[in-house]
Design a protein around this motif. Structure first.
Motif, PDB file in Angstrom:
ATOM      1  N   ASP A   1      10.988  13.414   4.798  1.00 56.63           N
ATOM      2  CA  ASP A   1      11.978  14.229   4.105  1.00 56.63           C
ATOM      3  C   ASP A   1      13.006  13.268   3.518  1.00 56.63           C
ATOM      4  N   ILE A   2      12.946  13.055   2.203  1.00 57.48           N
ATOM      5  CA  ILE A   2      13.784  12.046   1.559  1.00 57.48           C
ATOM      6  C   ILE A   2      15.031  12.727   1.006  1.00 57.48           C
TER       7      ILE A   2
ATOM      8  N   LEU B   1      10.402   5.276  -1.907  1.00 58.85           N
ATOM      9  CA  LEU B   1       9.652   6.256  -1.124  1.00 58.85           C
ATOM     10  C   LEU B   1       9.257   7.501  -1.917  1.00 58.85           C
ATOM     11  N   ALA B   2      10.059   7.880  -2.924  1.00 57.62           N
ATOM     12  CA  ALA B   2       9.782   9.110  -3.669  1.00 57.62           C
ATOM     13  C   ALA B   2       8.432   9.014  -4.379  1.00 57.62           C
ATOM     14  N   GLU B   3       7.574  10.003  -4.156  1.00 56.12           N
ATOM     15  CA  GLU B   3       6.239  10.051  -4.766  1.00 56.12           C
ATOM     16  C   GLU B   3       5.386   8.847  -4.390  1.00 56.12           C
ATOM     17  N   SER B   4       5.663   8.271  -3.238  1.00 57.91           N
ATOM     18  CA  SER B   4       4.882   7.130  -2.760  1.00 57.91           C
ATOM     19  C   SER B   4       3.833   7.598  -1.758  1.00 57.91           C
TER      20      SER B   4
ATOM     21  N   ARG C   1       0.816  -1.219   0.000  1.00 54.12           N
ATOM     22  CA  ARG C   1       0.000   0.000   0.000  1.00 54.12           C
ATOM     23  C   ARG C   1       0.851   1.271   0.000  1.00 54.12           C
ATOM     24  N   TYR C   2       1.986   1.229   0.722  1.00 56.23           N
ATOM     25  CA  TYR C   2       2.689   2.484   0.995  1.00 56.23           C
ATOM     26  C   TYR C   2       3.988   2.693   0.214  1.00 56.23           C
TER      27      TYR C   2
ATOM     28  N   GLU D   1       5.509   8.645   1.534  1.00 53.18           N
ATOM     29  CA  GLU D   1       6.149   9.964   1.621  1.00 53.18           C
ATOM     30  C   GLU D   1       5.180  11.003   2.152  1.00 53.18           C
ATOM     31  N   HIS D   2       3.951  10.963   1.689  1.00 54.93           N
ATOM     32  CA  HIS D   2       2.976  11.983   2.067  1.00 54.93           C
ATOM     33  C   HIS D   2       2.303  11.678   3.404  1.00 54.93           C
TER      34      HIS D   2
END
Length: 249
Positions: free
Chosen positions: A165-166, A153-156, A28-29, A159-160
């Motif tokens: 902070d990646i 994680l980027a744009e996942s 999911r994440y 992340e939100h």
């Protein structure tokens, strides 16, 4: 290629592994970091999933079934993506046993419905103060794992939802909340006295709550465990030292 080693036949029951909930959380994440499916939801292969389910197996007291585990496979099999996913899980996922579900409490094993019956079903929780370390002899050797973590994680959704902070070197929470994923060298003085909740040494061990010595071995604290990872031309192998004999589904 078939799974070999001393891993039990089959998989643990749904009520005796945190891995089932962890699998759904990861799908999911976090996202596929590269390839034709880049940006799509992350999916474990069958071999990866079976390893994950036994890695997070628990006994009737909610304690880890395995204290140590080893994962061996040829270069290119996909160990780095799997271990990057586990590092993210240890950072923000439901990676710890909390308690057994009470009557009427919402329960993942019961299909996210209120728990009923006498069977004990686990309730998970996040690591309270996650410190995940990606260790190697030099920081350059951590680049592949760090890049994989950032790609997942980027744009996942993670992340939100988790307000991450990646950064190029460190993944942490925005707003100053403690906790991070960081690269370290196995000889760093900064490791002395540190209390990491998960350590991924290159070609050595994955450790929960353990500090690293200069030789990339571990000085272990009570009740936690390690997973060793190495590259080999031999068939995919996972071995573990069992604390208690679990039931097998």
């Amino acid at each position: 290629m078939p799974l070999t080693g001393n891993m039990p036949v089959g998989v643990p029951p749904r009520s005796r592994s945190l891995g089932y909930e962890i699998m759904r959380w990861a799908e999911r994440y976090i996202v596929q970091p590269d390839g034709e499916d880049a940006g799509h939801p992350w999916k474990f292969t069958k071999e990866q999933l079976r390893f994950l389910l036994w890695l997070y197996a628990i006994d009737d007291n909610g304690r880890w079934v395995y204290r140590t585990a080893a994962l061996r496979r040829a270069k290119g099999w996909g160990k780095t993506p799997l271990l990057a996913a586990i590092a993210i899980i240890e950072f923000i996922g439901p990676a710890r046993f909390s308690h057994w579900a009470a009557e009427g409490e919402r329960c993942y094993t019961c299909g996210n419905r209120p728990h009923t019956g006498l069977q004990k079903h686990p309730v998970t929780k996040r690591v309270p103060l996650p410190l995940v370390q990606i260790a190697a002899t030099s920081l350059d050797q951590t680049a592949n794992t760090r890049d994989m973590i950032r790609g997942m994680l980027a744009e996942s959704p993670a992340e939100h939802e988790y307000n991450l902070d990646i950064g190029k070197g460190i993944v942490q929470f925005k707003g100053g909340r403690p906790g991070r994923i960081e690269p370290v060298t196995s000889s760093s003085r900064g490791l002395e006295g540190a209390r990491p909740t998960f350590v991924r040494p290159r070609q050595k061990r994955l450790c929960r709550g353990r500090t690293m010595s200069s030789s990339s071995a571990t000085r272990c604290t009570t009740g936690l465990r390690a997973t060793r990872v190495s590259t080999s031309g031999r068939p995919w192998t996972a071995t573990s030292r069992r604390l208690r004999a679990p039931a097998v589904a």
